[in-house]
Write a protein that holds these residues in place. Sequence first.
Motif, PDB file in Angstrom:
ATOM      1  N   SER A  35     -24.704  -0.221  12.099  1.00 17.76           N
ATOM      2  CA  SER A  35     -23.683  -1.071  11.507  1.00 17.76           C
ATOM      3  C   SER A  35     -24.216  -2.485  11.289  1.00 17.76           C
ATOM      4  O   SER A  35     -24.018  -3.096  10.236  1.00 17.76           O
ATOM      5  N   PHE A  36     -24.932  -3.007  12.296  1.00 16.64           N
ATOM      6  CA  PHE A  36     -25.515  -4.343  12.186  1.00 16.64           C
ATOM      7  C   PHE A  36     -26.557  -4.392  11.081  1.00 16.64           C
ATOM      8  O   PHE A  36     -26.612  -5.336  10.294  1.00 16.64           O
ATOM      9  N   SER A  37     -27.371  -3.357  11.013  1.00 20.21           N
ATOM     10  CA  SER A  37     -28.402  -3.272   9.975  1.00 20.21           C
ATOM     11  C   SER A  37     -27.774  -3.263   8.590  1.00 20.21           C
ATOM     12  O   SER A  37     -28.264  -3.901   7.660  1.00 20.21           O
ATOM     13  N   GLY A  38     -26.649  -2.517   8.452  1.00 23.27           N
ATOM     14  CA  GLY A  38     -25.958  -2.455   7.166  1.00 23.27           C
ATOM     15  C   GLY A  38     -25.428  -3.809   6.753  1.00 23.27           C
ATOM     16  O   GLY A  38     -25.511  -4.202   5.593  1.00 23.27           O
ATOM     17  N   CYS A  39     -24.903  -4.588   7.726  1.00 23.66           N
ATOM     18  CA  CYS A  39     -24.392  -5.934   7.423  1.00 23.66           C
ATOM     19  C   CYS A  39     -25.511  -6.849   6.964  1.00 23.66           C
ATOM     20  O   CYS A  39     -25.362  -7.630   6.031  1.00 23.66           O
ATOM     21  N   VAL A  40     -26.655  -6.750   7.647  1.00 24.11           N
ATOM     22  CA  VAL A  40     -27.806  -7.580   7.280  1.00 24.11           C
ATOM     23  C   VAL A  40     -28.272  -7.244   5.871  1.00 24.11           C
ATOM     24  O   VAL A  40     -28.537  -8.122   5.053  1.00 24.11           O
ATOM     25  N   MET A  41     -28.362  -5.948   5.552  1.00 21.43           N
ATOM     26  CA  MET A  41     -28.821  -5.527   4.233  1.00 21.43           C
ATOM     27  C   MET A  41     -27.856  -6.004   3.151  1.00 21.43           C
ATOM     28  O   MET A  41     -28.269  -6.460   2.092  1.00 21.43           O
ATOM     29  N   THR A  42     -26.537  -5.915   3.421  1.00 27.47           N
ATOM     30  CA  THR A  42     -25.545  -6.377   2.448  1.00 27.47           C
ATOM     31  C   THR A  42     -25.700  -7.866   2.200  1.00 27.47           C
ATOM     32  O   THR A  42     -25.634  -8.338   1.060  1.00 27.47           O
ATOM     33  N   LYS A  43     -25.958  -8.624   3.270  1.00 30.07           N
ATOM     34  CA  LYS A  43     -26.119 -10.073   3.141  1.00 30.07           C
ATOM     35  C   LYS A  43     -27.360 -10.404   2.329  1.00 30.07           C
ATOM     36  O   LYS A  43     -27.402 -11.412   1.611  1.00 30.07           O
ATOM     37  N   GLN A  44     -28.388  -9.591   2.408  1.00 32.21           N
ATOM     38  CA  GLN A  44     -29.624  -9.845   1.689  1.00 32.21           C
ATOM     39  C   GLN A  44     -29.543  -9.411   0.226  1.00 32.21           C
ATOM     40  O   GLN A  44     -30.174 -10.008  -0.635  1.00 32.21           O
ATOM     41  N   VAL A  45     -28.749  -8.381  -0.056  1.00 33.40           N
ATOM     42  CA  VAL A  45     -28.761  -7.770  -1.378  1.00 33.40           C
ATOM     43  C   VAL A  45     -27.622  -8.244  -2.278  1.00 33.40           C
ATOM     44  O   VAL A  45     -27.804  -8.409  -3.483  1.00 33.40           O
ATOM     45  N   ALA A  46     -26.442  -8.478  -1.722  1.00 32.18           N
ATOM     46  CA  ALA A  46     -25.269  -8.799  -2.541  1.00 32.18           C
ATOM     47  C   ALA A  46     -25.451 -10.124  -3.271  1.00 32.18           C
ATOM     48  O   ALA A  46     -25.852 -11.129  -2.681  1.00 32.18           O
ATOM     49  N   TYR A  47     -25.135 -10.144  -4.561  1.00 34.16           N
ATOM     50  CA  TYR A  47     -25.264 -11.350  -5.378  1.00 34.16           C
ATOM     51  C   TYR A  47     -23.998 -12.213  -5.284  1.00 34.16           C
ATOM     52  O   TYR A  47     -22.896 -11.718  -5.086  1.00 34.16           O
ATOM     53  N   PHE A  48     -24.178 -13.532  -5.503  1.00 34.07           N
ATOM     54  CA  PHE A  48     -23.076 -14.491  -5.656  1.00 34.07           C
ATOM     55  C   PHE A  48     -22.030 -14.346  -4.539  1.00 34.07           C
ATOM     56  O   PHE A  48     -20.826 -14.300  -4.787  1.00 34.07           O
ATOM     57  N   GLN A  49     -22.490 -14.300  -3.307  1.00 37.55           N
ATOM     58  CA  GLN A  49     -21.605 -13.986  -2.186  1.00 37.55           C
ATOM     59  C   GLN A  49     -20.506 -15.029  -1.983  1.00 37.55           C
ATOM     60  O   GLN A  49     -19.427 -14.706  -1.497  1.00 37.55           O
TER      61      GLN A  49
END
Length: 266
Positions: free
Chosen positions: A16-30
């Motif tokens: 779950s933590f890894s998924g949050c980190v990946m989303t933070k790195q990949v998602a544009y215009f957060q």
Amino acid sequence: MKKILVAIALFGVLMSFSGCVMTKQVAYFQNIDSVSLEGNKAMPEIRIKPNDELTILVSSLDPDAARPFNMSLSGGASSNSMNMSSTASKSLYSYIVDKEGNINYPVVGKLKIGGMTRPEAEEAIAQAIKPYFAESETPIVKVRYSSFKVTVIGEVSGSKMLTVENERMSIIEALAQCGDLSVYGKRPNILLVRENGDGEKTTARFNLNDANIFNSPYYYLQQNDIIYVEPHKARARSADVSSYTFWTPIASVLLSLATFTISVTK
């Protein structure tokens, strides 16, 4: 059994933590909902630089008067048209802007248009050729870039040199035309290299995770811009793993041969 359940729970938390980190790195215009785009100005006007390649079309009510100023690639005069379509512009002779900002234009000779916007260049050319037309007639001049290109390299789905047909392209559009960043592309650190008319290069950095990219003065691209997408360290590690995967079977075979040789010679 209890230890197994604890291990599974820990694994779930880590994933779950890894998924949050990946989303933070990949998602544009957060932060798009909290960023003001009032500073997002209209596209800056492109100015003509040395080594730019231009096509120029002159139109008038008298086609014969305009003909000497519309040299085609075949060496003769092109047909006259009030609108410069993409097809028409490709059939016209191209003019290269020299290092002083001049073009060598038919009949009138050298014309300095370097540093001008397209509308300014059109007006300057129209004024230069007006004496060759009837006093009651005003020639219409259309200028287009033949060499408006930007280059995208690095961790994208496909590095490309893009031709900008309408002389308008943002960094987002350029990356999209290259199939977006690969999973290894560093989204917070996109590099732009730009060269001015004197050959001086400037750089800018973009963070695709940050919506402030829309407020950047470099958001809209200019001719000959270079965009570089840097790879994550994971790319280098994956290359090392690939190399290891390639050599492991070979090492295994060599080790087996060595073991067999030793056993036979005993």
